[in-house]
Design an enzyme around this catalytic site. Structure first.
Site, mmCIF file in Angstrom:
data_model
loop_
_atom_site.group_PDB
_atom_site.id
_atom_site.type_symbol
_atom_site.label_atom_id
_atom_site.label_comp_id
_atom_site.label_asym_id
_atom_site.label_seq_id
_atom_site.Cartn_x
_atom_site.Cartn_y
_atom_site.Cartn_z
ATOM 1 N N ARG A 56 0.802 -1.207 0.000
ATOM 2 C CA ARG A 56 0.000 0.000 0.000
ATOM 3 C C ARG A 56 0.845 1.271 0.000
ATOM 4 N NH1 ARG A 56 -5.243 0.103 1.303
ATOM 5 N NH2 ARG A 56 -5.981 2.203 1.718
ATOM 6 N N ARG A 113 -10.464 4.731 -3.329
ATOM 7 C CA ARG A 113 -9.466 4.142 -2.428
ATOM 8 C C ARG A 113 -8.989 5.177 -1.433
ATOM 9 N NH1 ARG A 113 -7.661 -0.934 -4.109
ATOM 10 N NH2 ARG A 113 -8.470 -1.283 -6.207
ATOM 11 N N HIS A 141 -18.145 14.017 -1.705
ATOM 12 C CA HIS A 141 -18.747 12.841 -1.082
ATOM 13 C C HIS A 141 -20.275 12.937 -1.207
ATOM 14 C CE1 HIS A 141 -19.033 9.424 1.594
ATOM 15 N NE2 HIS A 141 -19.980 10.062 2.240
ATOM 16 N N ASP A 200 -8.169 15.275 4.999
ATOM 17 C CA ASP A 200 -7.185 15.111 6.072
ATOM 18 C C ASP A 200 -6.862 13.614 6.208
ATOM 19 O OD1 ASP A 200 -9.264 13.936 7.472
ATOM 20 O OD2 ASP A 200 -9.443 15.538 8.968
ATOM 21 N N GLY A 223 -8.126 11.276 7.949
ATOM 22 C CA GLY A 223 -9.227 10.347 8.160
ATOM 23 C C GLY A 223 -9.985 10.059 6.879
ATOM 24 N N ASP A 251 -13.131 10.811 4.984
ATOM 25 C CA ASP A 251 -14.253 11.750 4.874
ATOM 26 C C ASP A 251 -14.442 12.586 6.138
ATOM 27 O OD1 ASP A 251 -14.746 10.723 2.296
ATOM 28 O OD2 ASP A 251 -16.041 9.159 3.088
HETATM 29 C C1 GAR Z 1 -19.760 10.602 -6.767
HETATM 30 O O1 GAR Z 1 -21.095 10.667 -6.336
HETATM 31 C C2 GAR Z 1 -18.809 10.762 -5.601
HETATM 32 O O2 GAR Z 1 -19.268 11.625 -4.613
HETATM 33 C C3 GAR Z 1 -18.751 9.365 -5.087
HETATM 34 O O3 GAR Z 1 -18.677 8.565 -6.220
HETATM 35 C C4 GAR Z 1 -19.403 9.206 -7.285
HETATM 36 C C5 GAR Z 1 -18.510 9.254 -8.489
HETATM 37 O O4 GAR Z 1 -19.219 9.578 -9.646
HETATM 38 N N1 GAR Z 1 -17.628 9.206 -4.227
HETATM 39 C C6 GAR Z 1 -17.627 8.445 -3.144
HETATM 40 O O5 GAR Z 1 -18.568 7.761 -2.800
HETATM 41 C C7 GAR Z 1 -16.332 8.477 -2.361
HETATM 42 N N2 GAR Z 1 -16.487 7.762 -1.119
HETATM 43 P P1 GAR Z 1 -18.467 10.003 -10.984
HETATM 44 O O6 GAR Z 1 -17.371 8.983 -11.254
HETATM 45 O O7 GAR Z 1 -19.540 9.949 -12.027
HETATM 46 O O8 GAR Z 1 -17.926 11.385 -10.783
#
Ligand code: GAR
Length: 202
Positions: free
Chosen positions: A65, A91, A109, A141, A143, A145
């Protein structure tokens, strides 16, 4: 214009919205590179179609990683970013990455943080039975989210929603919010005072 590098894992509809905005010089931000953890991410194709350099840095190609994390940081650094945007990057980036771009990495998010962090924000919100969902753009940061919030928008949940229909409604609001927020960060700058983010010059 501020140099923006976007990290994507999936379809890249948020990236597409940034690419649609960045040709306007007044926008103040330009996507100069896209990096993905997956070679098959749709976002890589969208970038290339827009004439933006796009590279995949796959975890499977690295010892561990930390080595992958360093390689992602290196791939991003090549583009000399002013701002790094995680737009559907699925990731968790380690301390080497987060430290290198500290204070200038932002994530979008699909939930109203601090509720429903993690990989299934929409599913978790729906399972909880919330009537108002939404999206959050925040500073990254150490963490998951957890970083200081820059901007949020609320999106209503409808009785007939499933994860997919709710996520689609959130993504409409999310694209607009991300475009607006990246532009403001690029034009005005960002500073973090404790938990609070203030946009604008010092
Ligand atoms: C978005 O809704 C983003 O907020 C989410 O994945 C989607 C990507 O859509 N991200 C997460 O859930 C991160 N934990 P996209 O590839 O069409 O932009």
């Amino acid at each position: 214009s501020a140099r923006v590098v976007v990290l994507v894992s999936g379809a890249g509809s948020n990236l597409a919205a940034l690419l649609a905005a960045h040709d306007d010089a007044a926008y103040g931000a330009r996507v100069v590179g896209v990096v993905s953890d997956r070679a098959d991410a749709g976002g890589l194709d969208l970038a290339r179609e827009a004439g933006v350099a796009a590279v995949a840095v796959r975890p499977g190609d690295f010892e561990d990683r930390a080595a992958w994390d360093a390689a992602v940081a290196q791939a991003v650094d090549v583009f000399r970013p002013d701002v790094v945007v995680l737009a559907g990057f699925m990731r968790i980036l380690g301390p080497a990455f987060v430290g290198r771009f500290a204070g200038r990495t932002i994530n979008t998010h699909p939930a109203l943080l601090p509720s429903f962090p993690g990989a299934h924000g929409v599913r978790d919100a729906l399972a909880h039975g919330v009537k108002v969902a939404g999206c959050t753009v925040h500073v990254v940061d150490d963490g998951v989210d957890t970083g200081p919030i820059i901007a949020q928008v609320a999106v209503p949940v409808e009785d007939a929603d499933d994860e997919s229909s709710l996520h689609e409604r959130i993504k409409i609001a999310e694209r607009a919010l991300l475009v607006e927020t990246v532009g403001r960060v690029a034009r005005e700058g960002l500073r973090v005072e404790g938990r609070r983010v203030v946009l604008g010059p010092r």
